[in-house]
Design a protein around this motif. Structure first.
Motif, short mmCIF file in Angstrom:
data_model
loop_
_atom_site.label_atom_id
_atom_site.label_comp_id
_atom_site.label_asym_id
_atom_site.label_seq_id
_atom_site.Cartn_x
_atom_site.Cartn_y
_atom_site.Cartn_z
N UNK A 28 0.72 -1.10 0.24
CA UNK A 28 0.16 0.02 -0.01
C UNK A 28 0.86 1.22 -0.11
N UNK A 29 2.16 1.22 0.00
CA UNK A 29 2.84 2.13 0.30
C UNK A 29 3.94 2.35 -1.37
N UNK A 30 4.91 0.72 -1.31
CA UNK A 30 5.78 0.86 -2.73
C UNK A 30 4.27 -0.15 -3.63
N UNK A 31 4.11 -1.09 -2.84
CA UNK A 31 3.65 -2.36 -3.92
C UNK A 31 2.27 -2.39 -3.47
N UNK A 32 1.91 -2.43 -5.28
CA UNK A 32 0.39 -2.59 -5.27
C UNK A 32 -0.30 -3.97 -4.98
N UNK A 33 -0.25 -3.81 -3.65
CA UNK A 33 -0.63 -5.56 -2.71
C UNK A 33 -1.73 -6.82 -4.19
N UNK A 34 -2.93 -5.41 -4.23
CA UNK A 34 -3.47 -6.34 -4.37
C UNK A 34 -3.52 -6.84 -5.67
N UNK A 35 -2.77 -6.55 -6.70
CA UNK A 35 -2.01 -7.24 -7.74
C UNK A 35 -1.63 -8.92 -7.68
N UNK A 36 -1.27 -8.49 -6.35
CA UNK A 36 -0.22 -10.55 -6.20
C UNK A 36 -1.59 -10.59 -5.02
N UNK A 103 4.84 -13.05 -7.83
CA UNK A 103 5.94 -12.26 -8.20
C UNK A 103 6.86 -13.55 -8.53
N UNK A 104 7.22 -14.30 -9.22
CA UNK A 104 7.63 -14.83 -9.97
C UNK A 104 7.24 -15.20 -11.62
N UNK A 105 6.05 -15.37 -11.97
CA UNK A 105 4.95 -15.89 -12.63
C UNK A 105 5.29 -13.88 -13.11
N UNK A 106 5.16 -12.92 -12.54
CA UNK A 106 5.33 -11.63 -13.25
C UNK A 106 3.76 -10.97 -13.46
N UNK A 107 3.62 -9.78 -13.89
CA UNK A 107 2.32 -9.19 -13.17
C UNK A 107 1.69 -8.36 -12.20
N UNK A 108 2.97 -7.90 -11.31
CA UNK A 108 2.36 -7.60 -10.58
C UNK A 108 2.84 -6.00 -10.89
N UNK A 137 10.74 -12.84 4.03
CA UNK A 137 10.83 -13.95 2.27
C UNK A 137 10.00 -13.30 1.32
N UNK A 138 8.61 -12.32 1.62
CA UNK A 138 7.99 -11.56 0.95
C UNK A 138 7.97 -10.82 0.55
N UNK A 139 8.35 -9.87 1.53
CA UNK A 139 9.64 -8.36 1.19
C UNK A 139 10.68 -8.63 0.35
N UNK A 140 12.01 -9.91 0.91
CA UNK A 140 12.77 -9.89 0.12
C UNK A 140 12.19 -10.46 -1.98
N UNK A 141 10.96 -10.87 -1.64
CA UNK A 141 10.86 -11.32 -3.49
C UNK A 141 10.65 -9.91 -3.57
N UNK A 144 13.60 -8.57 -5.23
CA UNK A 144 14.44 -8.37 -6.31
C UNK A 144 13.45 -8.62 -7.69
N UNK A 145 11.95 -9.28 -7.09
CA UNK A 145 11.57 -9.34 -8.77
C UNK A 145 11.36 -7.85 -8.92
N UNK A 146 11.46 -6.71 -8.65
CA UNK A 146 10.83 -5.58 -8.82
C UNK A 146 12.13 -4.94 -8.84
N UNK A 147 13.51 -5.22 -8.52
CA UNK A 147 14.63 -4.86 -9.08
C UNK A 147 15.46 -3.32 -7.88
N UNK A 148 14.52 -3.46 -6.77
CA UNK A 148 14.73 -1.95 -6.13
C UNK A 148 15.47 -2.80 -4.78
N UNK A 149 16.76 -4.23 -4.84
CA UNK A 149 17.15 -4.46 -3.84
C UNK A 149 18.51 -3.02 -3.35
N UNK A 150 19.08 -3.09 -4.67
CA UNK A 150 19.93 -2.14 -4.44
C UNK A 150 20.11 -0.01 -4.44
#
Length: 237
Positions: A28-36, A103-108, A137-141, A144-150
């Motif tokens: 609800x802040x960075x991630x559109x949770x409902x998409x996943x 997340x791994x399937x994409x579309x979020x 694991x959810x937050x980390x994933x 990673x998927x959205x390439x924000x880690x760095x």
């Protein structure tokens, strides 16, 4: 712990001071949770029915969307109040598995402007962190998927730290990294409580629509688009 993050501004308002760090909630802040979340939520109840752990229809989506920002233990009490504790723990495992698969399937989706805004703040020398009531694991994933880690110096989750409140989680983060002044950015009352409970500035996010507007009461500023953070930071003292 207080940092004197706000000073009276001309005209009786409050002027923000530039923080050394900004700490973000995730859902609800960075991630559109409902998409996943919503596809995983329905699949989870299909499996629970197959396993004989739930009967009847899937509880309304509004129950889980309205609970976002809370710890999972409380979420399941809202969604399945009559279910046994063992069913709640099975729901924990299933939802995490299904969300990581999603997340791994994409579309979020992230909210508009999130990667660009985070990169701009990092370029200005701001230390960036995540503090979420979600599972580690959810937050980390998501990062990673959205390439924000760095972009982030640290990812903190209630699941990873074993904290009972976001106030405790934020305190651990600040202490571990020696942060004295921070903005806590989030969309729920737990974010406001965490920031204020640690003497920090709170930026409320009013664009997700999961919570009620009064949840952001006590925020020092409220934004309706994520990219407003850049102007807030640039205009702060």
């Amino acid at each position: 712990m207080t940092n004197g993050a706000l000073e009276p501004a001309a005209g009786g308002g409050a002027r923000l001071k530039k923080p050394e760090a900004i700490v973000f909630d995730m859902d609800g802040t960075l991630f559109q949770t409902e998409s996943l979340l919503l596809p995983a939520y329905h699949k989870m109840f299909d499996i629970l029915r197959e396993e004989g752990l739930h009967s009847g229809p899937t509880p309304p989506e509004e129950l889980i969307l309205g609970s976002l920002g809370q710890l999972l233990a409380q979420i399941w009490k809202n969604v399945m109040p009559g279910a046994d504790e063992s069913v709640h723990r099975r729901a924990d495992d299933l939802l995490l598995q299904l969300e990581i698969e999603g997340l791994e399937a994409g579309g979020t989706l992230l909210y508009p402007g999130v990667p660009e805004t985070l990169a701009a703040l990092r370029a200005r020398g701001v230390r960036l962190f995540v503090a979420s009531n979600g599972l580690q694991d959810y937050i980390h994933s998501i990062t990673v998927v959205h390439k924000l880690g760095d972009l982030f110096e640290g990812l903190y989750s209630a699941g990873g730290q074993g904290t009972a409140t976001k106030t405790d989680l934020l305190r651990i983060l600040l202490d571990n990294h020696g942060v004295k002044s921070a903005w806590m950015v989030g969309d729920r009352s737990s974010d406001v409580e965490a920031g204020k409970g640690n003497g920090q500035t709170v930026i409320g996010c009013a664009y997700a629509g999961f919570g009620k507007q009064e949840e952001l009461k006590g925020s020092d500023r409220i934004i309706t688009n994520f990219n407003e953070l850049i102007a807030l930071y640039d205009e702060a003292e």
